[in-house]
Design a protein around this motif. Structure first.
Motif, short mmCIF file in Angstrom:
data_model
loop_
_atom_site.label_atom_id
_atom_site.label_comp_id
_atom_site.label_asym_id
_atom_site.label_seq_id
_atom_site.Cartn_x
_atom_site.Cartn_y
_atom_site.Cartn_z
N LEU A 1 -88.44 9.38 103.52
CA LEU A 1 -88.49 8.91 102.14
C LEU A 1 -87.12 9.16 101.53
O LEU A 1 -86.63 10.29 101.52
CB LEU A 1 -89.58 9.65 101.34
N ASP A 2 -86.53 8.10 100.98
CA ASP A 2 -85.12 8.18 100.57
C ASP A 2 -84.94 7.58 99.17
O ASP A 2 -85.41 6.49 98.89
CB ASP A 2 -84.27 7.42 101.59
N ASN A 3 -84.25 8.32 98.30
CA ASN A 3 -83.92 7.84 96.96
C ASN A 3 -82.44 8.09 96.70
O ASN A 3 -82.05 9.03 96.01
CB ASN A 3 -84.78 8.56 95.91
N ARG B 1 -83.38 12.83 99.93
CA ARG B 1 -83.83 12.25 101.19
C ARG B 1 -84.58 13.32 101.97
O ARG B 1 -84.11 14.47 102.09
CB ARG B 1 -82.64 11.74 102.00
N THR B 2 -85.76 12.96 102.47
CA THR B 2 -86.50 13.92 103.30
C THR B 2 -85.87 13.95 104.69
O THR B 2 -85.19 13.01 105.10
CB THR B 2 -87.97 13.51 103.44
N VAL C 1 -91.26 15.61 97.50
CA VAL C 1 -90.07 14.88 97.06
C VAL C 1 -89.59 15.48 95.75
O VAL C 1 -90.38 16.06 94.99
CB VAL C 1 -90.35 13.38 96.90
N SER D 1 -88.31 7.66 89.70
CA SER D 1 -87.69 7.84 91.00
C SER D 1 -88.38 6.91 92.00
O SER D 1 -89.61 6.98 92.16
CB SER D 1 -87.79 9.29 91.46
N THR D 2 -87.61 6.06 92.67
CA THR D 2 -88.15 5.11 93.64
C THR D 2 -87.67 5.49 95.03
O THR D 2 -86.46 5.62 95.27
CB THR D 2 -87.73 3.68 93.31
N PHE D 3 -88.62 5.70 95.93
CA PHE D 3 -88.30 6.16 97.29
C PHE D 3 -88.58 5.04 98.28
O PHE D 3 -89.70 4.48 98.31
CB PHE D 3 -89.16 7.38 97.65
N THR D 4 -87.59 4.71 99.08
CA THR D 4 -87.78 3.76 100.17
C THR D 4 -88.50 4.48 101.31
O THR D 4 -88.17 5.62 101.65
CB THR D 4 -86.43 3.24 100.67
N GLU E 1 -91.91 0.88 99.42
CA GLU E 1 -91.38 1.92 98.55
C GLU E 1 -92.48 2.44 97.64
O GLU E 1 -93.51 1.78 97.45
CB GLU E 1 -90.21 1.40 97.71
N SER F 1 -92.97 4.63 93.76
CA SER F 1 -92.27 5.05 92.54
C SER F 1 -93.08 6.09 91.80
O SER F 1 -94.31 5.96 91.68
CB SER F 1 -92.02 3.85 91.62
#
Length: 835
Positions: A419-421, A429-430, A445, A453-456, A473, A475
């Motif tokens: 999971l990346d923001n 980023r995890t 997170v 916060s939006t995580f891909t 993603e 949010s």
């Protein structure tokens, strides 16, 4: 596309409004007239075509159309048999169906603005709405084409709107919501990023419409009757309904105008008995309306004080009073509220539009509620993510749990997720997280403060390839003053055998909620007695007496339902469960026979009382009030006199009598009259207790004196300590003049006496002698004689330990009408029985 509901609706008595949360902002959805709100009015013509809103409301001035216009149907939500008729179309619509028309209109406005009709919305209800009224609101939403629609209390929604605009403020607020047909007060805490409702109070039949009708009944109708010499020109006379509909409308408009001017002139055409129309003109003054509105203001302020007391707060503890509802625009009300003597003396906050703030707050809450969607079905070449996480939060670190679904069974060994923001503040980023055997993962997170916060979501195969994931993603929005969730609007519990109400889930409990307690039956249930019955009423309300509240269900246990006789005192384990949508389930389990019984909760059969029944109840209240006033004077009870004075100052009986008169033409008024008369009776219950205080104190003194000797003879150190504690509390109760505290101490004294008598067997001997003296009342004479002989033989050989078993078997032979020999031994959690 948002995965939260985002739309909020204030379904009001007079006006309704819709708002939407998008891109971190709340906006009101305007209707076709460009208005922020839509009048809650429905008109149907002869062809069955329906209009909602302004055009419908204006038809009250048409002699042809006014019978086909309906307003203020919110007051009848949940009442069976209250369909409103449209004579022209020969159609009748229930209050939920009429409300559905309003909701459908609002939904259409949203579709016009956004291109797609919202699938769901958060809908607000008065804090004092009961279960049947909430259920009717949910039914209206379904009829309007909405899916799942969570309900939130109106003052809570208003607090969310203020909290969203005042993030980060640790404070106590009070919401003063005086709407068109209902009043709500809520005490709100904003602390450490969470907004919580500490307590609320309200009246679903107290609102601006009552002021409008009071203007009509007290001023306009008498003036018109004098001017045009009209006979029987009163609201309960169906011959004049058209004229009263017009007068109500212009009275409301004049009241609104008086928020800005000192006087307002109304002008309306009234139809006389011969069918001719004549112009009626009248000038109202602001002071005149304030005098008329005073009892309604007083009642609202008293409800606020009650909510503060239950929250253990005073007016000095409240930082601001949030004004909600059109009635709060009146300068006279604002002046009274600001006055520390006549009102509350709390700083007024009218920074939000009082007519749309509830809808705005509902939208804020809607942005925290996940939108129900059918789970995505994975297709070839892609994976589906099913994830659980908070859509909004006041925390900066939250857990995210997820599981990947594939088109077919597969081995997840070697698969990882990230999971990346990168755009976050700070970026986050995890690490690469290995999936478990079911394709699942759990991680935390980090969120940016007061932003989204939006995580891909990246799914990485063992070969290092990034797979296609739907959704790709997630949010999460961080904010302060996060809504604290839904709560129970009224306490739920049981009506006990002694007529008291035992609350199991108290008002304000967070939902979902579960409660479990053990009770005892107060009668025996023998399988040979086909007419025997144990009834356990399910009750909603706040009053100490069960019949002062509303019965919403019943558990019944009959002889045919059990495989063994149930002796008096049989344990019954009761479980209450209420989900987030306020659906209630109640189960009674009887361990002795290993059987469960489910409550029959029928919320569709609540009827408004008949006028004759209300008139009888009114007469009973008037007679009891006069009797207790005289008793209070004779007893010299200051507490009783204070309660009676408050009752009179609030003109409670006068307002109830007005609703009884209006009940001739309005089911909503009938329901309001019933509630107000019950409330007056509940106050009179307290007055009666206050009047009894001198006798209770004398009883307490005598009981303590008698028990001192018993403790000296039979007690131990623990018993002496208990008696000393009772005596200490008795002095406090005498000084404070608290009848409830005295009754509690008498109960404790009774428990201690029973404990001591049981210790040396005296109680069991007394109970046995009771049965012997009343042998002729027992249901089986031969079995009774046999047990009496057994008990006499036990006493003769001084075997007192055998008597409890004999007494228990004798108790099973008691008819339902025979008093319990145990007296105070009977559990206070006693369940009722009936023949």
């Amino acid at each position: 596309m948002s995965d939260t509901i985002d739309f909020g609706i204030d379904l009001g008595t007079t006006n309704s409004a819709m708002a939407v949360f998008a891109d971190g902002e709340v906006t009101v959805v305007k209707n076709n007239d460009g208005w922020d709100y839509t009048p809650s009015a429905v008109w149907m013509n002869r062809a069955g075509a329906v209009w909602v809103g302004r055009r419908a409301r204006e038809r009250v001035f048409s002699a042809k159309d006014w019978p086909n216009v309906h307003l203020e149907f919110k007051q009848e939500m949940g009442l069976a048999g209250t369909a409103r008729e449209f004579p022209a179309a020969r159609v009748g619509l229930t209050p939920p169906e009429l409300s559905a028309r309003v909701l459908r209109s609002l939904r259409g406005d949203a579709e016009h603005q956004f291109g797609t009709a919202p699938a769901a919305a958060v809908i607000t209800v008065p804090a004092a709405f009961r279960l049947h009224q909430n259920e009717a609101t949910s039914a209206a939403a379904a009829l309007a084409g909405f899916g799942s629609c969570p309900l939130v209390q109106e003052p809570t929604a208003a607090a969310f709107a203020y909290g969203f605009q005042n993030a980060g403020e640790d404070a106590y607020w009070m919401v003063f919501d005086f709407g068109g047909g209902t009043f709500d007060a809520a005490v709100v805490s904003t602390y450490e990023g969470e907004l919580r409702v500490l307590d609320h109070a309200g009246d679903p039949h107290l609102g601006g419409k009552l002021i409008d009708w009071a203007i009509v009944d007290q001023v306009l109708a008498p003036a018109a009757a004098r001017e045009f010499r009209l006979d029987g020109f009163t609201r309960d006379n169906r011959a004049w309904l058209g004229n009263f509909a017009k007068l109500k409308h212009v009275a409301e408009e004049a009241k609104i105008a008086l928020s800005r001017t000192e006087t307002a002139t109304l002008d309306v055409e009234l139809e006389l008995a011969d069918g001719s129309e004549h112009n009626f003109e009248f000038t109202l003054g602001r002071d005149q309306v304030d005098r008329i509105a005073e009892p309604y203001y007083v009642n609202a302020i008293n409800l606020c004080r009650g909510a503060l007391a239950k929250a253990n707060l005073d007016t000095e503890d409240i930082d601001r009073l949030l004004l909600v509802g059109g009635a709060t625009l009146a300068p006279g009300l604002r002046a009274r509220l600001a006055d520390p003597e006549l009102g509350l003396g709390i700083e007024l906050d009218h920074s939000q539009d009082p007519t749309t703030v509830v809808a705005r707050g509902a939208a804020v809450f809607a942005s925290t509620v996940a939108l129900e969607r059918a789970p995505a079905v994975p297709v070839a070449g892609q994976f589906t993510l099913a994830a659980e996480y908070p859509r909004t939060t006041g925390l900066t670190e939250v857990a995210v749990a997820g599981r990947f679904l594939a088109p077919s069974t597969m081995d997840w060994t070697g698969y990882e997720v990230v999971l990346d923001n990168p755009a976050g503040q700070p970026p986050f980023r995890t690490p690469n997280l290995a999936l478990d055997g079911n394709g699942g993962f759990l991680t935390e997170v980090v969120l940016g403060e007061q932003t989204t916060s939006t995580f891909t979501v990246s799914l990485i195969s063992p070969a290092g390839h990034r797979e296609t994931v739907v959704p790709g993603e997630i949010s999460i929005r961080h904010w302060l003053n996060e809504p604290g969730g839904t709560v129970l609007t009224n306490s739920l519990g049981l009506g006990q055998a002694d007529g008291t109400f035992h609350a199991m889930l108290v008002k304000g409990a967070r939902l979902p909620a579960v409660a479990h307690e053990t009770f005892q039956t107060s009668v025996a249930l023998r399988r040979t007695d086909a007419d025997a019955l144990i009834r356990i009423p399910i009750v909603e309300g706040e009053r100490g007496r069960a019949d002062r509240n509303m019965r919403v269900g019943m558990i019944e246990i009959r002889p045919r339902d059990v495989r063994l006789d149930l002796p008096m005192g049989t344990d019954v384990e009761i479980t209450f469960e209420v989900d987030e949508n306020r659906r209630v389930g109640v189960i009674a389990e009887v361990p002795l026979v290993d059987e469960q019984f489910e409550a029959q909760i029928d919320l569709s059969s609540v009827h408004a009382p008949e006028v004759a029944e209300l008139e009888r109840a009114q007469a009973e209240v008037e007679a009891r009030l006069a009797e207790l006033r005289a008793d209070a004077d004779r007893a010299g009870s200051a507490a009783a006199r204070t309660r009676l004075t408050e009752l009179e100052q609030g003109r409670q009986l006068e307002l109830a009598k007005g609703e009884v008169r209006a009940a001739h033409t309005s089911a909503g008024s009938a329901a309001a009259a019933d509630q107000k008369l019950r409330e007056i009776q509940a106050v009179l219950d307290e007055v009666a207790t206050d009047v009894r205080l001198p006798a209770l104190l004398a009883e307490l003194t005598t009981a303590i004196s008698a028990l001192r000797e018993l403790v000296r003879q039979l007690g131990d150190a623990e018993d002496r300590a208990e008696l000393a504690e009772i005596e200490r509390r008795a002095e406090t109760a005498r000084g404070e003049g608290d009848p409830a505290a005295v009754e509690e101490l008498l109960s404790r004294l009774g428990d201690l006496e029973i404990l001591l008598l049981r210790r040396d067997g005296t109680l069991d001997v007394q109970v046995f002698h009771y049965f012997r003296q009343n042998e002729h009342q027992l249901t089986s004479r031969s079995r009774a004689r046999e047990l009496i002989r057994e008990g006499e033989q036990a006493i003769a050989r001084n075997d007192i330990s055998a008597l409890p078993g004999v007494n228990q078997r004798l108790r099973a032979l008691m008819p339902a009408t025979m008093p319990d020999p145990r007296g105070g031994v009977q559990s206070r959690n006693g369940l009722g029985g009936k023949r």
